[in-house]
Motif scaffolding. Structure first.
Motif, mmCIF file in Angstrom:
data_model
loop_
_atom_site.group_PDB
_atom_site.id
_atom_site.type_symbol
_atom_site.label_atom_id
_atom_site.label_comp_id
_atom_site.label_asym_id
_atom_site.label_seq_id
_atom_site.Cartn_x
_atom_site.Cartn_y
_atom_site.Cartn_z
ATOM 1 N N VAL A 42 1.432 6.456 -20.154
ATOM 2 C CA VAL A 42 0.388 5.897 -21.010
ATOM 3 C C VAL A 42 -0.118 4.602 -20.388
ATOM 4 O O VAL A 42 0.665 3.767 -19.930
ATOM 5 C CB VAL A 42 0.921 5.610 -22.427
ATOM 6 N N VAL A 43 -1.429 4.440 -20.334
ATOM 7 C CA VAL A 43 -2.008 3.184 -19.857
ATOM 8 C C VAL A 43 -1.561 2.063 -20.794
ATOM 9 O O VAL A 43 -1.685 2.192 -22.027
ATOM 10 C CB VAL A 43 -3.545 3.272 -19.819
ATOM 11 N N PRO A 44 -1.010 0.971 -20.278
ATOM 12 C CA PRO A 44 -0.483 -0.093 -21.144
ATOM 13 C C PRO A 44 -1.597 -0.896 -21.824
ATOM 14 O O PRO A 44 -2.779 -0.680 -21.594
ATOM 15 C CB PRO A 44 0.318 -0.962 -20.181
ATOM 16 N N ASN A 45 -1.133 -1.815 -22.668
ATOM 17 C CA ASN A 45 -2.016 -2.766 -23.356
ATOM 18 C C ASN A 45 -2.983 -2.082 -24.315
ATOM 19 O O ASN A 45 -4.153 -2.458 -24.438
ATOM 20 C CB ASN A 45 -2.803 -3.621 -22.351
ATOM 21 N N SER A 46 -2.466 -1.097 -25.012
ATOM 22 C CA SER A 46 -3.274 -0.432 -26.027
ATOM 23 C C SER A 46 -3.273 -1.260 -27.310
ATOM 24 O O SER A 46 -2.220 -1.707 -27.774
ATOM 25 C CB SER A 46 -2.718 0.961 -26.316
ATOM 26 N N PHE A 53 -10.066 0.912 -26.466
ATOM 27 C CA PHE A 53 -11.506 0.789 -26.649
ATOM 28 C C PHE A 53 -12.104 -0.312 -25.774
ATOM 29 O O PHE A 53 -13.225 -0.188 -25.271
ATOM 30 C CB PHE A 53 -11.827 0.519 -28.120
ATOM 31 N N ALA A 54 -11.357 -1.402 -25.589
ATOM 32 C CA ALA A 54 -11.876 -2.514 -24.783
ATOM 33 C C ALA A 54 -12.182 -2.065 -23.355
ATOM 34 O O ALA A 54 -13.156 -2.511 -22.739
ATOM 35 C CB ALA A 54 -10.879 -3.669 -24.774
ATOM 36 N N ILE A 55 -11.358 -1.146 -22.824
ATOM 37 C CA ILE A 55 -11.609 -0.635 -21.475
ATOM 38 C C ILE A 55 -12.760 0.366 -21.510
ATOM 39 O O ILE A 55 -13.607 0.399 -20.606
ATOM 40 C CB ILE A 55 -10.336 0.015 -20.901
ATOM 41 N N PHE A 56 -12.814 1.179 -22.559
ATOM 42 C CA PHE A 56 -13.897 2.144 -22.693
ATOM 43 C C PHE A 56 -15.257 1.453 -22.684
ATOM 44 O O PHE A 56 -16.234 1.963 -22.123
ATOM 45 C CB PHE A 56 -13.752 2.944 -23.995
ATOM 46 N N ARG A 57 -15.327 0.306 -23.321
ATOM 47 C CA ARG A 57 -16.604 -0.409 -23.396
ATOM 48 C C ARG A 57 -17.123 -0.774 -22.012
ATOM 49 O O ARG A 57 -18.331 -0.835 -21.788
ATOM 50 C CB ARG A 57 -16.464 -1.672 -24.249
ATOM 51 N N LEU A 72 -7.948 3.169 -16.115
ATOM 52 C CA LEU A 72 -7.613 4.320 -16.939
ATOM 53 C C LEU A 72 -7.102 5.505 -16.127
ATOM 54 O O LEU A 72 -6.252 6.267 -16.605
ATOM 55 C CB LEU A 72 -8.831 4.766 -17.754
ATOM 56 N N CYS A 73 -7.616 5.677 -14.917
ATOM 57 C CA CYS A 73 -7.374 6.925 -14.192
ATOM 58 C C CYS A 73 -6.458 6.804 -12.977
ATOM 59 O O CYS A 73 -5.923 7.825 -12.527
ATOM 60 C CB CYS A 73 -8.711 7.520 -13.737
ATOM 61 N N TYR A 74 -6.249 5.594 -12.460
ATOM 62 C CA TYR A 74 -5.513 5.474 -11.201
ATOM 63 C C TYR A 74 -4.327 4.513 -11.273
ATOM 64 O O TYR A 74 -3.238 4.839 -10.796
ATOM 65 C CB TYR A 74 -6.462 5.031 -10.078
ATOM 66 N N PHE A 87 -8.052 6.301 -28.148
ATOM 67 C CA PHE A 87 -9.345 5.780 -28.569
ATOM 68 C C PHE A 87 -9.294 5.563 -30.068
ATOM 69 O O PHE A 87 -8.318 5.908 -30.739
ATOM 70 C CB PHE A 87 -10.448 6.769 -28.168
ATOM 71 N N ILE A 88 -10.342 4.999 -30.635
ATOM 72 C CA ILE A 88 -10.348 4.646 -32.054
ATOM 73 C C ILE A 88 -10.037 5.841 -32.936
ATOM 74 O O ILE A 88 -9.285 5.742 -33.908
ATOM 75 C CB ILE A 88 -11.719 4.052 -32.454
ATOM 76 N N SER A 89 -10.617 6.990 -32.622
ATOM 77 C CA SER A 89 -10.516 8.135 -33.520
ATOM 78 C C SER A 89 -9.182 8.860 -33.439
ATOM 79 O O SER A 89 -8.996 9.873 -34.099
ATOM 80 C CB SER A 89 -11.646 9.133 -33.206
ATOM 81 N N GLY A 90 -8.244 8.352 -32.625
ATOM 82 C CA GLY A 90 -6.955 9.006 -32.527
ATOM 83 C C GLY A 90 -7.031 10.241 -31.648
ATOM 84 O O GLY A 90 -8.064 10.609 -31.117
ATOM 85 N N GLY A 91 -5.898 10.929 -31.498
ATOM 86 C CA GLY A 91 -5.859 12.105 -30.644
ATOM 87 C C GLY A 91 -5.678 11.699 -29.206
ATOM 88 O O GLY A 91 -6.142 10.644 -28.781
#
Length: 526
Positions: A42-46, A53-57, A72-74, A87-91
């Motif tokens: 899992v990518v840390p600092n969630s 979401f902060a990275i997604f932005r 996120l990917c490497y 992400f915000i919506s879960g899953g």
């Protein structure tokens, strides 16, 4: 009428409730499992509420998206190039970076699960029957119809309008250069490329000359489409503003949105009406058009499918449905091809050796350039006869793919890298980063068309000296000694059932326009 403040407050409360419920889902999942998908890091600092979401932005910022893909990917991926995030919506979300895994996902998963916000805004722009929104049986039907409209014979019939549009741009720029009296002018290239791709769409899809290139000014349809495209991006980015979601509010922006949408759909509806009036009766009859435009092929494909399957209702499909499909094709091919051409011209201006080899091929195959005054008769050309020009487009798409990433939603469990990925997982494919990975493309940041072709031919018969390279080809040993490109790691047109249905059209257009422009003009980076 309900006051705006009450509407905004109601929507804000709704969004807050949605975020709260989503956060409960995320927190419960994190308390239940340390990992989002068993066996994957899992990518840390969630964030406890917003996930990553902060990275997604950062993905929405042209200056930061490379860093976001790397994180996120490497940076935290396992040895198989897999990582997970939320992400915000879960899953669960995950990324795949190995070409074999990417192709496995693209082959197995045909859908992208859009959010309600995405569905609303894209529907307001492209319509409810957009190819980007359709799912299941209806999507398969329309993809098949569009695919049958891009037959080799149909594409051959569309070459001439592409050449004519590029030639009109050359003539208009030639007049402006002559009027300037200095032998050159300074212009922003991207708007010019958008003009030529809009004219190509008008002539090849509708049989209409929008005259962008002739007048060096965006047509009303082009201006309307640019506004609606910008609005779509702006509303996605400002989803947290309640007013972004209410198209019925009497704001200046919403009123213009309605006007511009009606303007485009009015042009499309009139073209559809004229084709249908002309197509009643004899097969291939299209009234005011000679039947070689894309709309005529779409209508004919629907009719052929209806007669074959015994579904006569399909013949009566609404003009709105055809408009949605045409808008999807315009959305997918207008700005993307313009961006590709802009970057190609920039790269050529920065690499004079590549430009010299391209001009050599163009002059061998097409002949020397006429003067602007004698350019009334455009040259017939076959893009397949210009492999070096095609290699330039491929290398441009590798370095600067218009779609920097794509998503797929798994509809079935899938085993990737020895791990079972559950149904509903959102899979992120970082196209930009994969196509700049030195494992698949040596010297990944360099612009080297020779990774796609090698010089190996006789030009005495008027053919190009360049030939396509196979993926297992060794170093070229020519102008740029480099290993062949890994075509399995090239995803600029995506892949699988949801790959770009207009790929051949887009390549033909880009090669044709670039060849005409480079034969008759010289571009320098300012």
């Amino acid at each position: 009428m309900i006051p705006l403040a009450i509407v905004a407050a109601s929507l804000a409360c709704g969004i807050a409730a949605w975020i709260l419920l989503s956060s409960i889902v995320i927190v419960r999942k994190k308390r239940k499992n340390e990992t989002l998908i068993d066996g994957l890091p899992v990518v840390p600092n969630s964030h406890w509420l917003f996930g990553h979401f902060a990275i997604f932005r950062k993905m929405l910022n042209s200056a930061d998206f490379e860093e976001a893909q790397r994180i996120l990917c490497y940076d935290h991926a396992n040895s198989d190039g897999l990582s997970t995030f939320s992400f915000i919506s879960g899953g669960p979300w995950m990324s795949v970076t190995r070409p074999e895994d990417v192709r496995k996902v693209l082959t197995a998963a045909h859908n992208r699960r859009p959010t309600a916000i995405q569905q609303r805004h894209s529907g307001k722009f492209l319509g409810r029957r957009s190819l980007l929104s359709l799912r299941g049986r209806e999507w398969r039907y329309w993809r098949s119809v569009v695919h049958r409209s891009f037959t080799p014979a149909a594409l051959e019939g569309l070459r001439r309008p592409m050449v004519d549009a590029a030639s009109n741009l050359v003539k208009s720029l030639g007049r402006r250069i002559d009027n300037a009296g200095e032998g050159s002018i300074t212009v922003d290239v991207e708007p010019l490329m958008k003009m030529v791709t809009m004219d190509v769409f008008g002539s090849t899809a509708l049989g209409i000359d929008f005259e962008c290139c002739s007048k060096l000014t965006p047509s009303p349809v082009a201006a309307a489409f640019d506004f609606l495209s910008d609005q779509l991006i702006w509303r996605f980015r400002t989803f947290y503003r309640p007013t972004s979601h209410f198209y019925g509010l009497p704001t200046q922006t919403n009123r213009r949105h309605k006007r511009e949408s009606a303007k485009i759909r009015g042009v499309l509806a009139e073209a559809i009406r004229s084709r249908r009036n002309g197509s009643v009766g004899a097969k291939g009859s299209t009234g005011s058009c000679d039947g070689d435009d894309l709309l005529s092929h779409l209508i004919q494909a629907v009719e052929d499918s209806a007669h074959k399957d015994g579904n006569e209702k399909a013949v009566g499909l609404s003009s709105e449905t055809f408009s949605d499909i045409l808008l999807t094709l315009l959305f997918a091919g207008y700005e993307t091809t313009a961006i590709t051409l802009t970057y190609a011209l920039y790269c050529l201006a920065k690499h004079p050796g590549v430009e010299e080899r391209l001009i050599e091929e163009i002059n061998t195959v097409l002949g020397a350039s006429p003067s602007f005054a004698d350019f009334s008769k455009s040259t017939d050309m076959d893009p397949d006869q210009l492999p070096y020009c095609r290699a330039i487009i491929m290398e441009t798409l590798r370095l600067y793919p218009p779609g920097i990433q794509t998503l797929r939603t798994l509809e079935h469990e899938l085993v990737i890298g020895g791990c079972t990925v559950p149904v509903g997982t959102q899979v992120l494919i970082p196209i930009w980063s994969i196509q700049r990975d030195e494992r698949y493309f040596p010297r990944p940041s360099d612009f080297v068309p020779e990774r796609w072709v090698r010089r190996d031919g006789d030009t005495s018969n008027g053919s190009s000296a360049w030939r396509d390279r196979l993926q297992d080809d060794g170093c070229s040993g020519g102008e740029s000694d480099i290993a062949a490109a890994s075509r399995d790691a090239f995803f600029a047109f995506s892949g699988g059932a949801r790959s770009c249905v207009g790929r051949k059209f887009a390549m033909q257009e880009a090669i044709t326009v670039l060849a005409v422009l480079m034969r008759d003009l010289k571009f320098s980076a300012a």
